[in-house]
Design an enzyme around this catalytic site. Structure first.
Site, short mmCIF file in Angstrom:
data_model
loop_
_atom_site.label_atom_id
_atom_site.label_comp_id
_atom_site.label_asym_id
_atom_site.label_seq_id
_atom_site.Cartn_x
_atom_site.Cartn_y
_atom_site.Cartn_z
N ASP A 1 0.85 -1.20 0.00
CA ASP A 1 0.00 0.00 0.00
C ASP A 1 0.90 1.26 0.00
O ASP A 1 0.87 2.02 0.95
CB ASP A 1 -0.94 -0.01 1.22
N HIS B 1 9.75 0.02 9.24
CA HIS B 1 8.75 -1.06 9.32
C HIS B 1 8.85 -2.04 8.14
O HIS B 1 9.28 -3.17 8.28
CB HIS B 1 7.34 -0.47 9.35
C1 BDR Z 1 2.67 -0.26 8.76
O1 BDR Z 1 1.60 0.66 8.55
C2 BDR Z 1 1.83 1.43 7.41
O2 BDR Z 1 1.56 2.78 7.69
C3 BDR Z 1 3.27 1.23 7.04
O3 BDR Z 1 3.45 1.32 5.64
C4 BDR Z 1 3.58 -0.14 7.55
O4 BDR Z 1 3.25 -1.13 6.61
C5 BDR Z 1 3.35 0.03 10.08
O5 BDR Z 1 2.47 -0.17 11.14
CA CA Z 2 2.90 -0.58 4.24
#
Ligand code: BDR
Ligand code: CA
Length: 318
Positions: free
Chosen positions: A10, A241
């Site tokens: 995403d 992340h």
């Molecule tokens: C996840 O949430 C999204 O905002 C980031 O892309 C990542 O996949 C982190 O909690």
């Molecule tokens: Ca993500």
């Protein structure tokens, strides 16, 4: 032979970092990107995925658009306060000159996996809707996957989207509960480990000094993400992340893990979206984890090593 992966994403600022990291790694063969809602609406995420591949010079990698909404609820809405209204830090982005393929994400995943039994690893970086739909649509899918290495969840720490839950999981808890029950090796790179990996402000500044289109795009989008991290988390830098999945695929020796079955809270209370690892046997009554396969939950990491690995692949001199 390079390990074949499909990234379900995403994009998203940290998704962009992970996609560029994967593409720059010869150990990995990115078969396709599939898109999902999350950081932005799905149509925006698809445009971003196409654009990121153009920037990386990899328009040969197909993009298939996926779900526009979770399995059993309305989409909670884009995380524009983290990733900007265009999902790319509000940096001006030319529209892509390429288009998504005619197949949807579920069809592409099933086709590629079933054509190469045991070869493909799914790398979900967003809500797990597409993966859950694919597992349900093709019951033999799990047995034909090499595995799933996903960013999401929080087994032994608090959430980031709610006090209980991490963003990707709370955006579709029902789908996540399906995926954590898949009969294939599943690795969970959740907040337990990703919040231990910080790329500092000084390190991010070094990306901006790299003279290639990927690094220059990251330099344009990262300031928005850094501002969020500073304002909300008091962090001079960012949690890495989504790239943690790629680091794990490249260098699992930098990680420690535990192995437990995982269920997701799909109730309507304050715990919705929490990933619960079963660390003990049920003493009495029904066991909601009974019959569920163990999930490899990443819990420890040599953060310096994986940050160095990613920066190196992004072109930052060591
Ligand atoms: C996840 O949430 C999204 O905002 C980031 O892309 C990542 O996949 C982190 O909690
Ligand atoms: Ca993500």
């Amino acid at each position: 032979m390079a390990r074949r992966i499909i990234i379900d994403t995403d994009p998203g600022i940290d998704d962009a970092m992970a996609i560029f990291f994967a593409i720059a790694s010869p150990e990995l063969d990115v078969v396709a990107l599939t898109t999902v809602f999350g950081n932005a609406h799905t149509t925006v995420c698809t445009q971003n995925a196409l654009r990121l591949l153009e920037i990386a010079g990899r328009t040969d990698v197909p993009v298939a658009e996926g779900a526009h909404a979770p399995l059993a609820m309305r989409f909670r809405g884009p995380a524009d306060f983290v990733h900007g209204t265009n999902g790319q830090g509000d940096a001006p982005l030319a529209p892509p000159s390429t288009s998504a393929v005619a197949d949807g994400a579920v069809e592409l995943i099933i086709r590629e996996v079933m054509a190469a039994p045991g070869e493909i690893t799914l790398v979900p970086l967003g809500p797990l809707t597409n993966v859950a739909r694919a597992l349900r649509a093709e019951p033999r899918l799990a047995a034909n996957l090499a595995g799933i290495v996903l960013m999401g969840g929080n087994a032994f720490c608090g959430g980031n989207a709610t006090p209980a839950a991490e963003a990707n999981i709370v955006n579709d808890p029902e789908a996540a509960d399906v995926v954590f029950g898949a009969a294939c090796p599943v690795v969970m790179a959740g907040l337990d480990v990703t919040e231990r990996i910080v790329m500092t402000g000084a390190q991010l500044d070094r990306i901006a000094a790299v003279d290639n289109p990927r690094a220059q795009h990251l330099a344009a989008i990262l300031p928005y993400y850094r501002r969020f991290a500073l304002d909300r988390q008091g962090l001079d830098g960012i949690f890495v992340h989504d790239s943690t999945t790629i680091s794990y695929l490249l260098a699992p020796e930098h990680f420690t893990s535990v192995s437990h079955p995982v269920r997701v809270d799909t109730g309507s209370g304050v715990g919705r979206g929490k990933t619960w690892a079963s660390t003990r046997r049920a003493e009495h009554g029904d066991d909601p984890w009974a019959g569920r396969p163990p999930v490899t939950i990443l819990t420890g990491v040599d953060a310096d090593a994986v940050v160095r690995l990613e920066l190196g692949r992004l072109g930052v001199p060591g």
